[in-house]
Write an enzyme that holds these catalytic residues in place. Structure first.
Site, short mmCIF file in Angstrom:
data_model
loop_
_atom_site.label_atom_id
_atom_site.label_comp_id
_atom_site.label_asym_id
_atom_site.label_seq_id
_atom_site.Cartn_x
_atom_site.Cartn_y
_atom_site.Cartn_z
N ALA A 38 -41.79 21.73 -19.81
CA ALA A 38 -41.53 21.91 -21.24
C ALA A 38 -40.18 21.31 -21.61
CB ALA A 38 -41.59 23.39 -21.60
N ASP A 51 -31.06 9.49 -21.10
CA ASP A 51 -30.52 10.43 -20.11
C ASP A 51 -29.62 11.50 -20.72
OD1 ASP A 51 -31.93 8.92 -18.35
OD2 ASP A 51 -30.21 8.16 -17.23
N TYR A 91 -14.16 -18.69 -35.91
CA TYR A 91 -13.17 -17.67 -36.25
C TYR A 91 -12.44 -18.11 -37.52
CZ TYR A 91 -10.10 -13.71 -35.39
OH TYR A 91 -9.44 -12.51 -35.52
N ASN A 119 -40.58 13.13 -11.28
CA ASN A 119 -39.75 12.07 -10.69
C ASN A 119 -38.77 12.67 -9.68
OD1 ASN A 119 -38.47 9.64 -10.25
ND2 ASN A 119 -37.34 9.64 -12.19
N LYS A 127 -30.64 -0.55 -18.20
CA LYS A 127 -31.51 -0.49 -19.37
C LYS A 127 -31.28 -1.71 -20.26
CE LYS A 127 -34.33 2.42 -21.64
NZ LYS A 127 -35.30 3.33 -21.08
#
Length: 612
Positions: A200, A142, A44, A291, A99
């Site tokens: 789609a 998502d 720092y 899913n 994730k």
């Protein structure tokens, strides 16, 4: 209980897992020492001022002096969480943390989850756009359609780092890899195939676009949504769907599937009745990826068409389309060349690398992780997520494609060295062993695998030969070629095999062993029995007769048993004592420890001899 997986757990167990002593799945760990005042001063103030000035003068220096080059933001607004729908930004946080964990586990990419609390595409874009200085890449996750298309396209245009919506392109890349291999197995050319896409949404449109980029003609693809086939002139079709409209008189999914080679489903459970499958072409390719439950289950599809190749999104069926095969390694390769984007060529390179990996021999780690053997075929067209070679093969392919297409700001000059660094990044043992592997290639030897009937030994022998390290010499019975064939070896008879019951070397071996052991009270028939029945004795005698240079054993017997059998045949070198050694590999150093197995109380002289 959980659904869509062969791993069962209760809701309480899932909550306890995410809670624990430290809630969540992530923490920040310092990469530099923080033990002294000097460390703090360097980290720092005042030391940090030096890299600050360097970056102000040259923005590219941020990759050298900060974590930017290995840092990805995982960003969502929670409008399309897994299969749960729009539950909001905050509810998406466990998924985004997950994730980030996958990024780290599979490709050593650091990532931070960011949940943006807005469904307004413009606000979302504005919030993410200004974060560019912090990160080396953006993984969108998502986000519902059609906003996901608008958001990704705008961010790709405005940001000079890779922006990748994994729900679209991750699924597309893994699907394309599986399709490449399915086409290979059925002898088809992608340019001649006809495909029906059911669904789609974002993933379906991305899959279709990538497969067309790989060579499938536009008019060979019929896309269906809830209202049926998307054809030219149909009402109520948005711009993203209309891009895939074709001239056709077919109006329903059933009509579209008549004679089709491929079904690509990203729609809803049960959307593909068995009677529709019956209308498809010979050896139909069915990717039912809804899913958590597919459009048709593999048993149902196979009952209707035993010649079908089937993939789903589930782990409890063969051929799982799992995005973790792609996104960690795609970002790894993109970050390592400081790519400005992830383009179509990089996606295709990733798909081809994943497809080619499935055709190679499956390593022992994968067989151990899944408790079963895998080899390329109708039930193994997509590699397992735990295949350690994904890191090297996919990342290197993506990096090379980035360089070839001019989007790499820091090209890799030595790809062999880069591949070595990829292998070592998650497993420091690889770094230590690579030099040994290279020496082995330079001086190939004949290596006797004394327990050649064991699957783990056969896998090792296959990798030894395929790696170019030398010639494996297998000791086993006559069924070894059949076992090799089960492991995917196309030419099992090309492996050198010695059967101790009928080998022409047996008489010579018995003579040699009897000459050595007769003064210890062994009869000739004892030596015959040992040669015929003991694989370590037989293998060691192959060495003694010059039929091999090295022997590997110890899978079925304890160390001391194996050693005592070998010592009946082979003496230690003159003025030397045999010894055992263990290698302990850490992230920062390697320790060799000896003697660890043979000499219980080695003298100083012996220790010096061992060290030498």
């Amino acid at each position: 209980m959980s659904k869509g997986s062969n791993v069962e757990f209760s809701e309480r167990e899932a909550l306890l897992f995410h809670a624990g002593d430290r809630p969540g799945k992530l923490e920040i760990v310092a990469t530099k020492p923080m033990a002294t005042q000097r460390d703090l001063s360097l980290a720092y103030s005042p030391g940090v001022a030096v890299p600050v000035r360097a970056i102000a003068e040259d923005p590219a220096a941020a990759f050298d002096y900060t974590a930017k080059g290995n840092l990805v933001a995982v960003i969502s607004n929670g409008t399309a969480i897994l299969g749960l729908g729009n539950l909001g930004a905050l509810a998406s946080k466990p998924v985004m943390e997950g994730k980030a964990v996958l990024f780290k586990r599979f490709a050593d990419v650091d990532s931070i989850d960011l949940e943006v609390d807005t469904e307004d595409a413009d606000k979302f874009i504005a919030a993410v756009e200004v974060l560019e200085p912090s990160f080396g890449g953006i993984n969108l996750e998502d986000i519902g359609a059609p906003e996901c298309f608008i958001i990704e396209q705008a961010l790709k245009e405005r940001m000079n780092i890779p922006v990748f919506h994994d729900d679209q392109h991750g699924t597309a890349i893994i699907s394309a890899a599986g399709l490449i291999n399915a086409l290979h197995l059925t002898g088809r050319d992608i340019k001649d195939c006809r495909m029906v896409v059911n669904g789609a949404g974002a993933a379906a449109i991305a899959c279709t676009a990538l497969i067309k980029a790989m060579g499938m003609p536009h008019d060979h693809v019929l896309m269906c949504d809830r209202s049926g086939v998307i054809y030219v002139g149909r009402d109520n079709v948005d711009q993203w769907k209309s891009a895939h409209a074709v001239e056709t008189d077919k109006r329903t999914l059933e009509e579209a599937l008549d004679g089709a080679d491929i079904f690509l489903g990203l729609s809803a459970a049960g959307a593909l009745p068995a009677e529709y499958v019956m209308k498809m072409a010979d050896k139909p390719i069915i990717f039912a990826m809804a899913n958590p439950d597919p459009e048709i289950t593999p048993p149902e599809a196979r009952e209707a068409r035993p010649d079908a190749i089937i993939a789903t999104g589930r782990s409890d069926y063969p051929n799982q389309v799992n995005n973790v095969l792609g996104f960690p390694f795609i970002f790894r390769g993109a970050l390592d060349v400081r790519a400005t984007t992830i383009n179509e060529e990089m996606k295709i390179a990733a798909a081809n690398a994943i497809a080619e990996l499935a055709r190679e021999q499956v390593p022992e780690e994968v067989a151990a992780a899944y408790g079963t053997a895998h080899s390329f075929g109708p039930d193994y067209i997509i590699p397992a997520p735990f295949d350690p070679r994904l890191m090297e093969e996919v990342s290197a392919a993506v990096a090379q494609a980035a360089m070839d297409t001019g989007v790499a700001r820091q090209p890799i000059l030595d790809m062999d060295d880069y591949r070595h660094r990829l292998r070592s990044r998650l497993n420091p043992t690889n770094a230590v062993l690579t030099s040994a592997f290279e020496q082995a290639r330079a001086q190939p030897r004949r290596v006797v695998f004394a327990e050649g009937e064991e699957e783990v030994v056969l896998r090792a022998a296959i990798q030894f030969r395929d790696g170019g390290y030398g010639t494996p010499v297998l000791v086993g019975r006559d069924d070894v070629p059949d076992r090799l064939r089960e492991l995917g070896v196309e030419d099992p008879d090309s492996f050198e095999l010695h059967n101790s019951r009928n080998s022409p070397l047996v008489d010579k071996m018995v003579d040699l062993l009897y000459e050595r052991l007769q003064r210890r009270g062994y009869l000739r028939r004892d030596c015959e029995r040992m040669v015929n029945q003991d694989r370590n004795i037989f293998g060691a005698l192959l060495l003694a007769l010059g039929e091999g240079d090295v022997m590997i054993t110890g899978v079925t017997r304890q160390f001391n048993q194996s050693l005592s059998q070998v010592m009946k045949v082979i003496d230690s070198s003159e003025d030397r004592r045999p010894f055992g050694i263990h290698v302990l590999v850490g992230k920062s150093h390697t320790v060799f420890m000896a003697d660890t197995t043979i000499n219980e109380r080695p003298s100083p002289t012996l220790l010096a001899d061992i060290a030498e």
